[in-house]
Design a protein around this motif. Structure first.
Motif, short mmCIF file in Angstrom:
data_model
loop_
_atom_site.label_atom_id
_atom_site.label_comp_id
_atom_site.label_asym_id
_atom_site.label_seq_id
_atom_site.Cartn_x
_atom_site.Cartn_y
_atom_site.Cartn_z
N THR A 22 0.83 -1.20 0.00
CA THR A 22 0.00 0.00 0.00
C THR A 22 0.86 1.26 0.00
OG1 THR A 22 -1.76 -1.15 1.17
CG2 THR A 22 -1.80 1.26 1.26
N ASN A 23 1.89 1.28 0.84
CA ASN A 23 2.76 2.46 0.92
C ASN A 23 3.53 2.67 -0.39
OD1 ASN A 23 2.04 3.23 3.52
ND2 ASN A 23 3.50 1.82 4.44
N GLU A 25 2.58 1.74 -3.41
CA GLU A 25 1.62 2.24 -4.40
C GLU A 25 1.36 3.74 -4.20
OE1 GLU A 25 -0.96 -1.86 -5.11
OE2 GLU A 25 -1.71 -0.35 -3.75
N ARG A 26 1.23 4.16 -2.94
CA ARG A 26 0.99 5.57 -2.63
C ARG A 26 2.19 6.43 -3.03
NH1 ARG A 26 2.96 8.12 1.35
NH2 ARG A 26 3.33 6.26 2.59
N ALA A 29 2.41 6.72 -6.81
CA ALA A 29 1.33 7.57 -7.35
C ALA A 29 1.58 9.04 -7.06
CB ALA A 29 -0.01 7.14 -6.77
N GLU A 30 2.08 9.35 -5.87
CA GLU A 30 2.26 10.74 -5.46
C GLU A 30 3.56 11.36 -5.97
OE1 GLU A 30 1.95 10.84 -1.20
OE2 GLU A 30 -0.18 10.33 -1.21
N SER A 77 6.66 3.04 5.37
CA SER A 77 5.72 4.04 5.87
C SER A 77 6.32 5.44 5.90
CB SER A 77 5.24 3.65 7.27
OG SER A 77 6.34 3.53 8.16
N THR A 79 7.82 8.01 3.80
CA THR A 79 8.01 8.36 2.39
C THR A 79 9.36 9.02 2.14
OG1 THR A 79 5.64 8.63 2.11
CG2 THR A 79 7.05 9.67 0.46
#
Length: 92
Positions: A22-23, A25-26, A29-30, A77, A79
């Motif tokens: 999940t992290n 992917e985030r 994307a960001e 977690s 970034t």
């Protein structure tokens, strides 16, 4: 643009593995839209890859391309830590 590739090694559907997916992917994307290909490798399905790819802990994120190879262990977690340690963004 040179090829860019990230590999995420996980072990099944553990909370840390799911958090890392999940992290990642985030983060992609960001901060890295369209800049990297990502492959998630489940070591439970093919455990011999851990030895072949020198994976000693999971989850482990590997920046395979561009070289040199870089690795980061954990749930991704933080970034800033991911971007800095893997040097996957020229702006960091």
């Amino acid at each position: 643009m040179a090829p860019r590739k990230l590999l995420l090694y996980v072990a099944g559907q553990t909370p840390k593995s799911l958090a890392a997916i999940t992290n990642l992917e985030r983060i992609c994307a960001e901060h890295l839209p369209g800049q990297y290909t990502v492959e998630v490798i489940d070591l439970r399905q093919n455990p011999k890859l851990a030895r072949e790819h020198s994976i000693v802990a999971i989850p482990t994120l590997v920046r395979e391309l561009p070289v040199p190879l870089r690795k980061l262990i954990g749930d991704l977690s933080d970034t800033h830590k991911v971007l800095v340690n893997l040097k996957i963004s020229d702006s960091v």
